[in-house]
Motif scaffolding. Structure first.
Motif, short mmCIF file in Angstrom:
data_model
loop_
_atom_site.label_atom_id
_atom_site.label_comp_id
_atom_site.label_asym_id
_atom_site.label_seq_id
_atom_site.Cartn_x
_atom_site.Cartn_y
_atom_site.Cartn_z
N ARG A 365 0.84 -1.16 -0.06
CA ARG A 365 0.17 -0.03 0.04
C ARG A 365 0.71 1.31 0.04
O ARG A 365 2.17 1.13 0.27
N GLY A 366 0.13 2.46 -0.18
CA GLY A 366 1.11 3.59 -0.16
C GLY A 366 0.25 4.68 -0.32
O GLY A 366 -0.88 4.73 -0.18
N TYR A 367 0.92 5.92 -0.54
CA TYR A 367 -0.03 7.23 -0.60
C TYR A 367 0.87 8.07 -1.65
O TYR A 367 2.21 8.20 -1.46
N ARG A 368 0.16 8.92 -2.40
CA ARG A 368 0.78 9.74 -3.23
C ARG A 368 0.21 11.34 -2.79
O ARG A 368 -1.04 11.57 -2.77
N LEU A 369 1.14 12.24 -2.55
CA LEU A 369 0.63 13.47 -1.70
C LEU A 369 0.22 14.13 -2.81
O LEU A 369 0.95 14.62 -3.95
N ASN A 370 -0.83 15.08 -2.27
CA ASN A 370 -1.32 16.24 -3.32
C ASN A 370 -0.61 17.74 -2.72
O ASN A 370 -0.13 17.58 -1.65
N ASP A 371 -1.12 18.51 -3.47
CA ASP A 371 -0.64 19.94 -2.98
C ASP A 371 -0.63 20.41 -1.70
O ASP A 371 0.13 20.82 -0.88
N ASP A 372 -2.05 20.05 -1.09
CA ASP A 372 -2.27 20.36 0.27
C ASP A 372 -1.53 19.77 1.22
O ASP A 372 -1.12 19.93 2.37
N ASP A 373 -1.19 18.46 0.96
CA ASP A 373 -0.68 17.52 1.77
C ASP A 373 0.92 18.16 1.79
O ASP A 373 1.19 17.88 3.16
N ARG A 374 1.51 18.25 0.84
CA ARG A 374 2.78 18.96 0.80
C ARG A 374 2.98 20.23 1.76
O ARG A 374 3.74 20.15 2.52
N LEU A 375 1.90 21.01 1.56
CA LEU A 375 1.78 22.33 2.45
C LEU A 375 1.85 21.92 3.95
O LEU A 375 2.54 22.41 4.57
N ALA A 392 5.68 33.54 6.17
CA ALA A 392 6.10 34.19 4.98
C ALA A 392 6.91 32.93 4.23
O ALA A 392 6.66 32.80 3.03
N ALA A 393 7.83 32.20 5.00
CA ALA A 393 8.35 31.31 4.17
C ALA A 393 7.47 30.15 3.76
O ALA A 393 7.63 29.76 2.63
N ILE A 394 6.46 29.83 4.40
CA ILE A 394 5.28 28.76 3.93
C ILE A 394 4.62 29.49 2.78
O ILE A 394 4.38 28.88 1.52
N GLU A 395 4.18 30.82 3.06
CA GLU A 395 3.54 31.42 1.79
C GLU A 395 4.16 31.44 0.35
O GLU A 395 3.65 31.21 -0.50
N ALA A 396 5.70 31.67 0.68
CA ALA A 396 6.43 31.75 -0.51
C ALA A 396 6.76 30.35 -1.36
O ALA A 396 6.62 30.34 -2.42
N ARG A 397 6.65 29.49 -0.44
CA ARG A 397 6.96 28.23 -1.05
C ARG A 397 5.69 27.60 -1.60
O ARG A 397 5.64 26.69 -2.66
N HIS A 398 4.56 27.81 -1.10
CA HIS A 398 3.25 27.48 -1.44
C HIS A 398 2.06 28.10 -2.06
O HIS A 398 1.16 27.74 -2.32
N ASP A 399 2.44 29.49 -2.21
CA ASP A 399 1.58 30.43 -2.85
C ASP A 399 0.24 30.38 -2.04
O ASP A 399 -0.78 30.44 -2.79
N ILE A 400 0.26 30.70 -0.91
CA ILE A 400 -0.90 30.73 -0.15
C ILE A 400 -0.96 31.92 0.89
O ILE A 400 0.16 32.60 1.07
N ALA A 401 -2.09 32.39 1.19
CA ALA A 401 -2.14 33.39 2.61
C ALA A 401 -2.12 32.48 3.77
O ALA A 401 -3.50 31.83 4.07
N PHE A 402 -1.17 32.31 4.76
CA PHE A 402 -1.20 31.73 5.71
C PHE A 402 -2.36 31.75 6.63
O PHE A 402 -3.38 30.72 7.07
N ARG A 403 -2.69 32.93 7.12
CA ARG A 403 -3.98 32.94 7.91
C ARG A 403 -5.17 32.90 7.46
O ARG A 403 -6.36 32.42 8.25
N ASP A 404 -5.51 32.99 6.12
CA ASP A 404 -6.56 32.74 5.44
C ASP A 404 -6.66 31.09 5.32
O ASP A 404 -7.80 30.58 5.63
N TYR A 405 -5.66 30.60 4.63
CA TYR A 405 -5.72 29.16 4.42
C TYR A 405 -5.92 28.14 5.89
O TYR A 405 -6.61 27.17 5.84
N PHE A 406 -5.23 28.80 6.85
CA PHE A 406 -5.31 27.84 8.04
C PHE A 406 -6.22 28.70 9.37
O PHE A 406 -5.69 28.55 10.69
N ALA A 407 -7.01 29.24 8.86
CA ALA A 407 -7.96 30.03 9.81
C ALA A 407 -8.52 29.30 10.89
O ALA A 407 -8.58 29.32 12.07
N ASP A 408 -8.94 27.88 10.81
CA ASP A 408 -9.45 26.87 11.43
C ASP A 408 -8.50 26.54 12.42
O ASP A 408 -8.85 26.32 13.48
#
Length: 461
Positions: A365-375, A392-408
């Protein structure tokens, strides 16, 4: 500072609940049988084609033991029939040949770990065969660039064999001690003398091993604060480079061997916290650096230096300094991480043999990561290894707004901030000294898969 590591028992009790150890993200419950041999081969091919192919790390699972340790939850085969190990070694060499053909010859193997079971169940001659097969298939790096380690049961080797292991190319050893108290040893069916361990550690130093580690377990039957304190005193006197102090998870309903432990011998739940507090206090006072989870290391050790310079990582063996590797798992049950995928081999030797006999890889068995998994993996790794998430480092690497993406997730962490375990700033999350023991809980806030699987894991403290 080490004495800033706070042990707040009410908070430890509050956050002590089941949760992953995050040796991978996503964690093993997300692996699935739809990921098959073809997917693994494709992942290996992709790993060869990247602009700068990574060095190789190899884990080899040797499942055999001559006696049963009652606490053990590892995949093992208890037998005195050494022919079974000889046969297994032949199939292992076949897997090595098949796996080696998947990876470009220009890549070099910089890391090796033999786990079990008992790797030293194999004779030194057999281990020599194994090392030769690995070198031929995966091309060992120059000696100065290698980290080659194996787990050693002190009951299975002599000082002269330790010297021979160094001659085979191993430069790191991990001794399974667990506890020196004779009553505790009898209760878990693992009797070994303090003198054995002292003699073997001395032999490892004489042979020139770069690193000597010792494994301990707290929460075992009949353990008391006084008895474990005596064990810690003896371990500190040995001055190993690294110490892993694991929490014993007593789950007799899941692990048959644990049913052999008498229920009346098990320490009360509060004893484990007393033992954990004792372990942290004694080891840090002795100059060991608390790396995280259950790991401690001397200030000059590579793990400590990696933690300080930001290169510390986690893999399926725990904390690691070799983050830049593709990891290949060999043998039954072993797990690998190649490119953007995880894979695990079959669990039974009969299945293992059948797959290899038919010319197939034993991937179950196994698993292939998607973009959200890598983030999320990057975020959890930053938290678990460095105690700090730079938005900022995470945002630059994954092209997200950290506080919006991880609000929960940030909302979930507010209670921990209120308890003084971490600080959420505008640009970062910083783990505070009192929160170092609860980093698994913090990581759980970023785990997209956790809720349905929460009961499958050990407790977080």
């Amino acid at each position: 500072m080490q004495d800033d590591l706070l042990f707040n028992r009410p908070l430890v009790e509050k956050y002590d609940r089941p949760g992953p150890r995050y040796t991978s993200y996503p964690t093993a419950p997300q692996f699935h049988a739809a990921f098959a041999e073809d997917d693994y081969r494709a992942a290996a091919e992709r790993s060869n084609r990247v602009a700068a192919p990574k060095p190789l790390s190899v884990y080899v699972h040797i499942p055999f033991c001559k006696s049963l340790c009652y606490y053990c939850a590892c995949n093992k085969i208890i037998t005195h029939n050494t022919e079974r190990a000889a046969e297994y070694l032949e199939w292992l060499k076949q897997e090595i040949r098949v796996q080696g053909a998947l990876f470009d010859e220009t890549r070099r193997m910089t890391q090796l770990h033999l786990g079990g079971g008992t790797p030293t169940y194999l004779s030194n001659a057999q281990l020599g065969e194994l090392m030769a097969a690995l070198d031929e298939a995966f091309h060992f790096a120059e000696p100065a660039a290698r980290e080659f380690s194996l787990e050693v049961d002190p009951r299975t080797v002599t000082p002269s064999q330790i010297h021979e292991l160094h001659g085979l190319g191993f430069n790191r050893l991990s001794f399974g001690v667990q506890d020196f108290d004779p009553d505790v040893q009898k209760a878990v069916n693992r009797v070994q003398s303090e003198e054995q361990v002292i003699e073997l550690v001395a032999a490892a130093r004489e042979a020139g091993f770069q690193s000597v580690s010792v494994d301990l377990i707290y929460g075992l039957p009949l353990q008391t604060v006084a008895s474990f304190d005596a064990t810690l005193t003896k371990i500190i006197a040995l001055r190993p480079d690294r110490i892993a102090a694991y929490s014993y998870a007593h789950l007799p309903e899941l692990f048959k061997a644990q049913r052999l432990i008498r229920p009346e011998d098990m320490p009360p739940p509060e004893r484990k916290l007393e033992l954990l507090e004792l372990t942290i206090r004694r080891l840090t006072a002795a100059g060991y650096v608390y790396i995280g989870m259950d790991h401690f290391a001397l200030p000059e050790d590579e793990l400590t230096l990696a933690r300080e310079n930001g290169t510390l990582q986690r893999n399926f063996q725990g904390y690691s300094t070799h983050a830049d590797c593709d990891m290949i798992g060999l043998g039954i049950t072993s797990i690998g991480k190649v490119g953007d995928s995880y894979s695990q081999n079959v669990k039974e030797t009969a299945q293992y043999q059948a797959r290899l006999e038919s010319g197939r890889l034993p991937v179950m068995r196994g698993y292939r990561l998607n973009d959200d998994d890598r983030l999320r993996r990057d975020v959890i790794n930053a938290l678990m290894c460095h105690g700090h998430i730079d938005f900022a480092a995470i945002e630059a690497r994954h092209d997200i707004a950290f506080r919006d993406y991880f609000a929960d997730a940030l909302g979930e962490l507010e209670e921990m901030q209120g308890d003084g375990l971490l600080t959420i700033r505008d640009d970062a999350i910083e783990v505070l000294p009192a929160g170092r023991l609860m980093m698994r809980n913090m990581a759980m806030a970023f785990d997209a898969y956790l809720r349905p699987n929460e009961g499958r894991f050990s407790r977080t403290v």
